[in-house]
Design a protein around this motif. Structure first.
Motif, mmCIF file in Angstrom:
data_model
loop_
_atom_site.group_PDB
_atom_site.id
_atom_site.type_symbol
_atom_site.label_atom_id
_atom_site.label_comp_id
_atom_site.label_asym_id
_atom_site.label_seq_id
_atom_site.Cartn_x
_atom_site.Cartn_y
_atom_site.Cartn_z
ATOM 1 N N ALA A 139 0.901 -1.435 0.152
ATOM 2 C CA ALA A 139 -0.191 -0.001 0.127
ATOM 3 C C ALA A 139 0.876 1.286 0.107
ATOM 4 O O ALA A 139 0.533 2.277 -0.739
ATOM 5 N N GLU A 140 2.031 1.268 0.738
ATOM 6 C CA GLU A 140 2.670 2.548 0.766
ATOM 7 C C GLU A 140 3.533 2.651 -0.309
ATOM 8 O O GLU A 140 3.749 3.820 -1.073
ATOM 9 N N LEU A 141 3.971 1.399 -1.248
ATOM 10 C CA LEU A 141 4.804 1.413 -2.456
ATOM 11 C C LEU A 141 3.499 2.249 -3.491
ATOM 12 O O LEU A 141 3.853 3.027 -4.348
ATOM 13 N N ALA A 142 2.221 1.556 -3.357
ATOM 14 C CA ALA A 142 1.323 2.013 -4.316
ATOM 15 C C ALA A 142 1.289 3.873 -4.254
ATOM 16 O O ALA A 142 1.302 4.531 -5.203
ATOM 17 N N ASP A 143 1.253 4.274 -3.012
ATOM 18 C CA ASP A 143 1.312 5.717 -2.819
ATOM 19 C C ASP A 143 2.498 6.382 -3.285
ATOM 20 O O ASP A 143 2.443 7.373 -4.155
ATOM 21 N N ILE A 201 -3.922 -2.315 -6.753
ATOM 22 C CA ILE A 201 -3.953 -4.023 -7.593
ATOM 23 C C ILE A 201 -2.964 -3.677 -8.609
ATOM 24 O O ILE A 201 -2.508 -4.680 -8.821
ATOM 25 N N ALA A 202 -2.818 -2.573 -9.000
ATOM 26 C CA ALA A 202 -1.708 -2.540 -10.368
ATOM 27 C C ALA A 202 -0.476 -2.896 -9.760
ATOM 28 O O ALA A 202 0.181 -3.646 -10.378
ATOM 29 N N VAL A 203 -0.191 -2.408 -8.486
ATOM 30 C CA VAL A 203 1.037 -2.515 -7.761
ATOM 31 C C VAL A 203 1.311 -4.136 -7.483
ATOM 32 O O VAL A 203 2.202 -4.659 -7.497
ATOM 33 N N GLY A 204 0.029 -4.568 -7.080
ATOM 34 C CA GLY A 204 0.091 -5.929 -6.671
ATOM 35 C C GLY A 204 0.566 -6.834 -7.691
ATOM 36 O O GLY A 204 1.405 -7.678 -7.773
ATOM 37 N N ARG A 205 0.020 -6.343 -8.947
ATOM 38 C CA ARG A 205 0.615 -7.311 -10.377
ATOM 39 C C ARG A 205 1.879 -7.061 -10.418
ATOM 40 O O ARG A 205 2.727 -8.101 -10.882
#
Length: 75
Positions: free
Chosen positions: A18-22, A29-33
């Motif tokens: 979540a921190e990386l996504a920010d 969801i895109a960061v998860g991929r």
């Protein structure tokens, strides 16, 4: 996108997805991929957060990054 993620994980070892996504200004969801691909390729590993079982912390696997780090000339 994978290189940006690797750079941010390197700068913030143990960052959550979540921190990386920010930081990347992306949807989780895109960061998860992206993280899935990096983990499958052996660049990173997910480790559970000891304080919150819902959170995965991201860590680089240094042995995979050695070929990518510029080598200093021999003295």
């Amino acid at each position: 996108m994978q290189w940006r993620a690797l750079k941010r994980i390197h700068q913030n070892e143990g960052i959550s997805q979540a921190e990386l996504a920010d930081l990347l200004d992306m949807e989780p969801i895109a960061v998860g991929r992206v993280v899935d691909r990096l983990q499958k390729s052996g660049f990173i590993e997910r480790r559970g957060d000891p304080e919150d079982r819902r959170v995965w912390r991201l860590h680089l696997l240094p042995h995979r990054l050695l070929p990518l780090i510029p080598q200093s000339p021999a003295l």
